[in-house]
Write an enzyme that holds these catalytic residues in place. Structure first.
Site, PDB file in Angstrom:
ATOM      1  N   HIS A  33     -43.104  45.293  -8.417  1.00  0.00           N
ATOM      2  CA  HIS A  33     -43.054  46.535  -7.637  1.00  0.00           C
ATOM      3  C   HIS A  33     -43.007  47.787  -8.522  1.00  0.00           C
ATOM      4  CE1 HIS A  33     -41.428  43.910  -4.103  1.00  0.00           C
ATOM      5  NE2 HIS A  33     -42.736  43.851  -4.213  1.00  0.00           N
ATOM      6  N   GLU A  83     -50.629  39.037   6.670  1.00  0.00           N
ATOM      7  CA  GLU A  83     -49.539  38.062   6.567  1.00  0.00           C
ATOM      8  C   GLU A  83     -49.860  36.915   7.517  1.00  0.00           C
ATOM      9  OE1 GLU A  83     -46.735  37.212   4.779  1.00  0.00           O
ATOM     10  OE2 GLU A  83     -46.689  35.575   6.246  1.00  0.00           O
ATOM     11  N   ASP A 106     -50.651  38.276  -3.871  1.00  0.00           N
ATOM     12  CA  ASP A 106     -49.314  37.771  -4.215  1.00  0.00           C
ATOM     13  C   ASP A 106     -48.972  36.528  -3.388  1.00  0.00           C
ATOM     14  OD1 ASP A 106     -46.713  37.640  -5.167  1.00  0.00           O
ATOM     15  OD2 ASP A 106     -45.966  39.191  -3.804  1.00  0.00           O
ATOM     16  N   GLY A 166     -54.996  36.271   4.275  1.00  0.00           N
ATOM     17  CA  GLY A 166     -55.285  37.431   3.434  1.00  0.00           C
ATOM     18  C   GLY A 166     -56.512  37.257   2.557  1.00  0.00           C
ATOM     19  N   HIS A 210     -50.977  39.164   0.815  1.00  0.00           N
ATOM     20  CA  HIS A 210     -49.859  38.275   1.144  1.00  0.00           C
ATOM     21  C   HIS A 210     -48.622  39.156   1.287  1.00  0.00           C
ATOM     22  CE1 HIS A 210     -52.823  35.609  -0.605  1.00  0.00           C
ATOM     23  NE2 HIS A 210     -52.185  34.585  -0.078  1.00  0.00           N
ATOM     24  N   SER A 237     -43.608  44.637  -0.756  1.00  0.00           N
ATOM     25  CA  SER A 237     -44.731  45.420  -1.279  1.00  0.00           C
ATOM     26  C   SER A 237     -45.447  46.282  -0.230  1.00  0.00           C
ATOM     27  CB  SER A 237     -45.728  44.495  -1.984  1.00  0.00           C
ATOM     28  OG  SER A 237     -46.114  43.433  -1.143  1.00  0.00           O
TER      29      SER A 237
HETATM   30  C1  LIG Z   1     -44.545  36.084  -2.205  1.00  0.00           C
HETATM   31  S1  LIG Z   1     -44.535  36.452  -0.508  1.00  0.00           S
HETATM   32  C2  LIG Z   1     -45.126  38.078  -0.454  1.00  0.00           C
HETATM   33  C3  LIG Z   1     -44.211  39.102  -1.030  1.00  0.00           C
HETATM   34  C4  LIG Z   1     -44.744  40.515  -0.976  1.00  0.00           C
HETATM   35  N1  LIG Z   1     -46.090  40.621  -1.507  1.00  0.00           N
HETATM   36  C5  LIG Z   1     -43.834  41.445  -1.735  1.00  0.00           C
HETATM   37  O1  LIG Z   1     -44.081  41.714  -2.931  1.00  0.00           O
HETATM   38  O2  LIG Z   1     -42.871  41.932  -1.134  1.00  0.00           O
HETATM   39  C6  LIG Z   1     -45.919  35.557   0.053  1.00  0.00           C
HETATM   40  C7  LIG Z   1     -46.223  35.701   1.556  1.00  0.00           C
HETATM   41  O3  LIG Z   1     -47.562  35.234   1.777  1.00  0.00           O
HETATM   42  C8  LIG Z   1     -47.631  34.637   3.044  1.00  0.00           C
HETATM   43  N2  LIG Z   1     -48.847  33.826   3.026  1.00  0.00           N
HETATM   44  C9  LIG Z   1     -49.022  32.564   2.546  1.00  0.00           C
HETATM   45  N3  LIG Z   1     -50.326  32.221   2.600  1.00  0.00           N
HETATM   46  C10 LIG Z   1     -50.986  33.285   3.122  1.00  0.00           C
HETATM   47  C11 LIG Z   1     -52.360  33.573   3.386  1.00  0.00           C
HETATM   48  N4  LIG Z   1     -53.314  32.670   3.137  1.00  0.00           N
HETATM   49  N5  LIG Z   1     -52.671  34.790   3.881  1.00  0.00           N
HETATM   50  C12 LIG Z   1     -51.715  35.708   4.135  1.00  0.00           C
HETATM   51  N6  LIG Z   1     -50.404  35.509   3.896  1.00  0.00           N
HETATM   52  C13 LIG Z   1     -50.050  34.315   3.395  1.00  0.00           C
HETATM   53  C14 LIG Z   1     -46.320  33.905   3.171  1.00  0.00           C
HETATM   54  O4  LIG Z   1     -46.023  33.689   4.528  1.00  0.00           O
HETATM   55  C15 LIG Z   1     -45.354  34.881   2.493  1.00  0.00           C
HETATM   56  O5  LIG Z   1     -44.782  35.738   3.441  1.00  0.00           O
END
Ligand SMILES: C[S@@+](CC[C@H](N)C(=O)[O-])C[C@H]1O[C@@H](n2cnc3c(N)ncnc32)[C@H](O)[C@@H]1O
Length: 286
Positions: A18, A119, A165, A145, A41, A101
């Site tokens: 971040h 998401e 991510d 995503g 993500h 994020s």
């Molecule tokens: C590491 S977390 C994201 C954290 C966020 N980017 C942050 O920095 O605050 C990963 C997220 O991706 C989601 N996720 C997993 N596979 C996904 C996909 N194919 N497309 C979108 N979201 C996905 C999960 O549900 C989870 O909430």
């Protein structure tokens, strides 16, 4: 899929990711022209910080540590990140907790910018939509995503910042999906800025993936790592890595100052460290 970012929110990897996100956004916003921010993500966007047991308290060695030493923060990029968190907290009504994020980027969107956050888990997407309600320039999409990214590139603005991510629950598959997604994104829009986060658990494994990724991409790259533990440590996460494609001018130079400063504030013992490595564009068409 069971991934719950709430266990990790505010940990050293989130802080690394971040601070870099804020630095990238602000570097791109030196130009007045609007940009598109894409979060592939996104997560739920807001996390309560538990006061209990060790597994639920990863934030203590991340944002907890940094806030403790706030007075002494020298690097402007770290200060800008903390200021953004402060402004965001005020905007959300002083709830405390730690933002994800999409909200951090959303806080920085100007009237000429817009954001799209994907998401896949419907519940998390719904929570994000609610928390992001005061940010009309940030659109939340419940869905995949990687697919969503294909639909939004190239952006009409001709400027973009994409954060990729994934949770790396199925780590081999996620690493492969990231490589494909970057390849595809650059075919659609070769000058877009892309930032990928990756976990450093077994350093040999991540180094092999990075080498494959770098062989695929001919655009300029910046590779940045923050490692709190030795490569062979049994900690569940030894370090946090970022690959930035098409890094803005002077980002690497600035990072060589603020990343060691961040490490100094988060270091656990003497066996960690940082890496900032640039790779020029290779000759080719992409
Ligand atoms: C590491 S977390 C994201 C954290 C966020 N980017 C942050 O920095 O605050 C990963 C997220 O991706 C989601 N996720 C997993 N596979 C996904 C996909 N194919 N497309 C979108 N979201 C996905 C999960 O549900 C989870 O909430």
């Amino acid at each position: 899929m069971k991934y719950r970012h709430s266990f990790h929110a505010g940990n050293f990897a989130d802080v690394h990711k971040h601070v870099t996100l804020v630095a990238l956004m602000q570097a791109l916003q030196r130009k007045a022209k609007g940009l598109l921010y894409v979060d592939t993500h996104a997560g739920s966007g807001f996390y309560e910080l538990s006061r209990e047991g060790s597994a639920a308290a990863e934030w203590r060695s991340g944002i907890g540590r940094l806030r403790d030493v706030q007075e002494g923060v020298a690097a402007p990029e770290i200060a800008a990140y903390l200021d953004t968190l402060g402004a965001l907290d005020r905007r959300l009504g002083g709830r405390g907790g730690y933002p994800g994020s999409p909200l951090i980027a959303g806080q920085l969107l100007r009237t000429q910018d817009r954001g799209v956050a994907f998401e896949r888990q419907a519940k998390e997407a719904a929570a994000l939509r609610m928390t992001a309600a005061p940010m009309p320039r940030l659109r939340v999409e419940a869905g995949d995503g990687f697919q969503g990214l294909r639909a939004v590139l190239p952006p009409p603005e001709r400027r973009s910042l994409v954060l990729v991510d994934p949770p790396y629950e199925e780590s081999t598959a996620d690493f492969a999906r990231v490589t494909t997604a970057l390849d595809d994104a650059l075919q659609r829009f070769e000058t877009g800025v892309l930032m990928v986060w990756y976990p450093i658990k077994q350093q040999r494994e991540t180094a092999a993936w990075r080498a494959t990724l770098e062989a695929h991409i001919v655009r300029p790259l910046l590779h940045a790592e923050l490692r709190l533990y030795a490569a062979d440590s049994r900690a569940s996460l030894n370090g946090s890595g970022l690959v930035i494609v098409n890094p803005p001018y002077l980002l690497a130079e600035r990072m060589r100052e603020w990343l060691p400063a961040l490490y100094a504030q988060l270091a656990v013992d003497a066996r960690g460290g940082v890496t900032v490595r640039e790779r020029e564009a290779r000759t080719g068409t992409r």
